[in-house]
Motif scaffolding. Structure first.
Motif, short mmCIF file in Angstrom:
data_model
loop_
_atom_site.label_atom_id
_atom_site.label_comp_id
_atom_site.label_asym_id
_atom_site.label_seq_id
_atom_site.Cartn_x
_atom_site.Cartn_y
_atom_site.Cartn_z
N TYR A 264 0.89 -1.08 -0.03
CA TYR A 264 0.01 0.03 -0.01
C TYR A 264 0.81 1.36 0.05
CZ TYR A 264 -3.94 -3.17 0.88
OH TYR A 264 -4.79 -4.22 0.60
N LEU A 265 2.13 1.27 0.84
CA LEU A 265 3.04 2.33 0.51
C LEU A 265 3.38 2.58 -1.09
CD1 LEU A 265 4.99 4.48 1.74
CD2 LEU A 265 6.76 2.62 1.91
N ALA A 266 3.46 1.58 -1.74
CA ALA A 266 3.99 1.59 -3.19
C ALA A 266 2.96 2.28 -4.01
CB ALA A 266 4.23 0.18 -3.80
N ARG A 267 1.67 2.10 -3.71
CA ARG A 267 0.52 2.64 -4.23
C ARG A 267 0.48 4.19 -3.90
NH1 ARG A 267 -5.16 -0.64 -4.42
NH2 ARG A 267 -4.55 -2.74 -4.64
N LEU A 268 0.78 4.45 -2.73
CA LEU A 268 0.67 5.78 -2.38
C LEU A 268 1.99 6.60 -2.94
CD1 LEU A 268 -0.24 5.16 1.34
CD2 LEU A 268 -1.60 6.44 -0.11
N ILE A 269 3.08 5.88 -2.85
CA ILE A 269 4.33 6.54 -3.73
C ILE A 269 4.03 6.71 -5.15
CG2 ILE A 269 6.78 6.12 -4.10
CD1 ILE A 269 7.24 4.72 -1.61
N LYS A 270 3.48 5.87 -5.80
CA LYS A 270 2.98 5.78 -7.35
C LYS A 270 2.17 7.07 -7.25
CE LYS A 270 3.39 3.51 -11.23
NZ LYS A 270 4.72 3.32 -11.87
N ALA A 271 1.31 7.33 -6.59
CA ALA A 271 0.41 8.61 -6.74
C ALA A 271 0.96 9.75 -6.18
CB ALA A 271 -0.80 8.23 -5.73
N GLY A 272 2.08 9.55 -5.58
CA GLY A 272 3.28 10.90 -5.26
C GLY A 272 2.48 11.52 -4.05
N ASP A 273 1.76 10.93 -3.06
CA ASP A 273 1.13 11.29 -2.11
C ASP A 273 2.04 11.55 -0.78
OD1 ASP A 273 -0.62 12.47 -0.36
OD2 ASP A 273 -2.31 11.21 -0.67
N ILE A 274 3.08 12.32 -0.86
CA ILE A 274 4.09 12.11 0.19
C ILE A 274 3.43 12.95 1.64
CG2 ILE A 274 5.21 14.37 -0.17
CD1 ILE A 274 7.93 13.07 0.27
N GLN A 275 2.37 13.81 1.60
CA GLN A 275 2.12 14.24 2.64
C GLN A 275 1.21 13.19 3.64
OE1 GLN A 275 2.77 17.27 4.06
NE2 GLN A 275 4.28 17.73 2.05
N ASN A 276 0.37 12.53 2.92
CA ASN A 276 -0.45 11.54 3.60
C ASN A 276 0.08 10.40 3.92
OD1 ASN A 276 -3.03 12.75 3.80
ND2 ASN A 276 -3.47 12.34 1.64
N ILE A 277 1.28 9.88 3.38
CA ILE A 277 2.32 8.76 3.91
C ILE A 277 2.91 9.25 5.22
CG2 ILE A 277 4.16 7.70 3.31
CD1 ILE A 277 3.83 7.74 0.36
N THR A 278 3.42 10.42 5.13
CA THR A 278 3.85 10.88 6.36
C THR A 278 3.21 11.05 7.56
OG1 THR A 278 3.96 13.29 5.21
CG2 THR A 278 6.01 12.01 4.99
N ARG A 279 1.93 11.73 7.47
CA ARG A 279 1.04 11.74 8.53
C ARG A 279 0.37 10.38 8.98
NH1 ARG A 279 -3.84 13.31 7.06
NH2 ARG A 279 -4.33 14.08 9.24
N ARG A 280 0.34 9.59 7.94
CA ARG A 280 -0.19 8.32 8.60
C ARG A 280 1.12 7.61 9.21
NH1 ARG A 280 -5.42 6.22 8.02
NH2 ARG A 280 -6.26 7.89 6.88
#
Length: 423
Positions: A264-280
């Motif tokens: 799921y991290l890979a999906r978020l990285i693919k979407a470029g969503d660094i802000q939501n990754i770091t918050r989670r």
């Protein structure tokens, strides 16, 4: 005409996918058989059959079919077209209004739309790729049956592509048409559950594989790979897909499943969503690891800062480091449980006043009010501890923090039990 439109199913039996709502004995089949069509909201990703179903319903019921896209028209245009259609109602059983992208209408426009569906002459079938509970006015939701269309399984995509190839073989005047099953599987694997996308890829591969000299068509997996661009993942940062991926990421970390967390991290990285990754990641460090590994928040913060400083693509490395670390950490929800219990009491019970010996006593006259007079300074006592009441009288026996069953919290719990038993 594009292949996807040319081969659009005319009967519900010819649709692929959506087995949870389409098939013998399923709800949509029964609705069509009974020809009693309610207002409907169809939501799900593109290419999953929403428009196809609306077309089938309109043809089966004998109603006049009006298809509009909310992106290109407002309520006035919708009403004008419906009023014009109503003049011909003597030859129809009513109107089916297929409204694509209903989320493009704002709340006020959606409220106005109620007028054209409440008298029963217009049956609304609205479609959206977004979660309707996020984007559609509640009054419309309450008057509609809601059906979720899911990405189509690759096995069903394969069946749909084989049917398309059969049609091509019947319609096209080529000496031979050879399309490898491996090539079809490749399309089914990479179309992201989107039948329209799969048919478009098949059409491109078919046209690329034409050999004019021999009047034949040969499509191999190499042909498909040559025609294909990168697989597009479904991810709407502010919508249902985005929230669901973030939810799955957080829950996989909480559940200590390293591989699912990385996926799921890979999906978020693919979407470029660094802000939501770091918050989670930061949230998990306190909410789900917490005091089981007190240094987890510090390590996670270091990884997060590194990722933000690096930016993508390098940011994927510290983000993965934090993900693997948090997934492996022992878990404890004692932190979030403690604060939520305290917040619950603030909202639901009488908590009483702060004990007078704890109240601010730094100003002149405080002692005359009895404030701070009986306060005992812990550092003046052995082990920097002395027994005294800190909670208000009304909740003086409340226990908000309950130590998690892990090495670190049990160590502190045993320490304080030994200190306090002598007081």
């Amino acid at each position: 005409m594009p292949l996807a439109d040319k081969l659009r199913p005319k009967k519900i039996e010819d649709m692929v996918g959506q087995k949870h709502i389409i098939g013998k004995g399923k709800v949509l089949n029964k609705i069509i058989e009974n020809k009693s069509i309610p207002n409907m909201i169809l939501f799900g990703p593109p290419g999953t059959g929403k428009t196809t179903l609306a077309n089938i319903i309109a043809s089966i019921t004998g109603k006049k079919y009006v298809k509009l896209n909310a992106v290109n028209c407002g309520v006035k245009e919708i009403k004008d077209i419906i009023d014009e259609s109503k003049r011909d109602l003597f030859s129809y059983n009513g109107i089916v209004l297929m409204l694509d992208e209903i989320q493009a209408l704002n709340k006020k426009q959606q409220q106005s739309l109620l007028e054209v569906i409440e008298d029963g002459s217009v049956t609304l079938i609205a479609s959206t790729a977004d979660n309707p509970y996020f984007v559609i006015y509640k009054a419309i939701l309450s008057r509609s049956s809601i059906f979720e269309f899911k990405p189509i399984d690759k096995e069903d995509i394969f069946i749909g592509l084989k049917r398309a190839i059969d049609n091509l073989e019947k319609e096209c005047n080529y000496e031979s048409i050879n399309i490898e099953d491996e090539a079809i599987y490749c399309i089914a694997e990479t179309c992201n559950g989107d039948m329209r996308s799969a048919l478009n890829k098949l059409e491109l591969a078919f046209n690329t594989g034409i050999d004019i000299g021999s009047n034949s068509v040969n499509v191999t997996i190499d042909t498909v790979m040559e025609c294909s661009s990168s697989k597009i993942l479904s991810y709407d940062r502010g919508g249902d897909d985005g929230y669901s991926i973030l939810s799955a990421f957080h829950k996989s970390l909480r559940g200590s499943d390293i591989d699912a967390s990385i996926h799921y991290l890979a999906r978020l990285i693919k979407a470029g969503d660094i802000q939501n990754i770091t918050r989670r990641l930061l949230c998990v460090a306190s909410e789900d690891v917490g005091l089981a590994v007190p240094q987890a928040i510090t390590i996670t913060q270091a990884c997060v800062q590194s990722a933000l400083q690096l930016g993508f693509p390098e940011a994927r490395i510290p983000l993965t480091q934090a993900t693997i670390y948090l997934a492996q950490c022992p878990k404890s929800d004692s932190v979030i449980s403690a604060i939520d219990r305290a917040l619950y009491d603030l909202d639901n019970i009488d908590i009483g006043d702060i004990p007078i010996h704890l109240k601010d006593a730094h100003y002149a006259g405080a002692k005359n009010l009895g404030r701070g007079v009986d306060y005992k300074y812990p550092h003046s006592f052995p082990n920097n501890y002395v027994k005294q009441q800190y909670l208000p009288d009304a909740i003086k026996d409340k226990k908000y923090y309950i130590a998690g069953n892990n090495k670190n919290e049990k160590l502190f719990e045993n320490y304080w039990e030994n200190i306090k038993k002598d007081n």
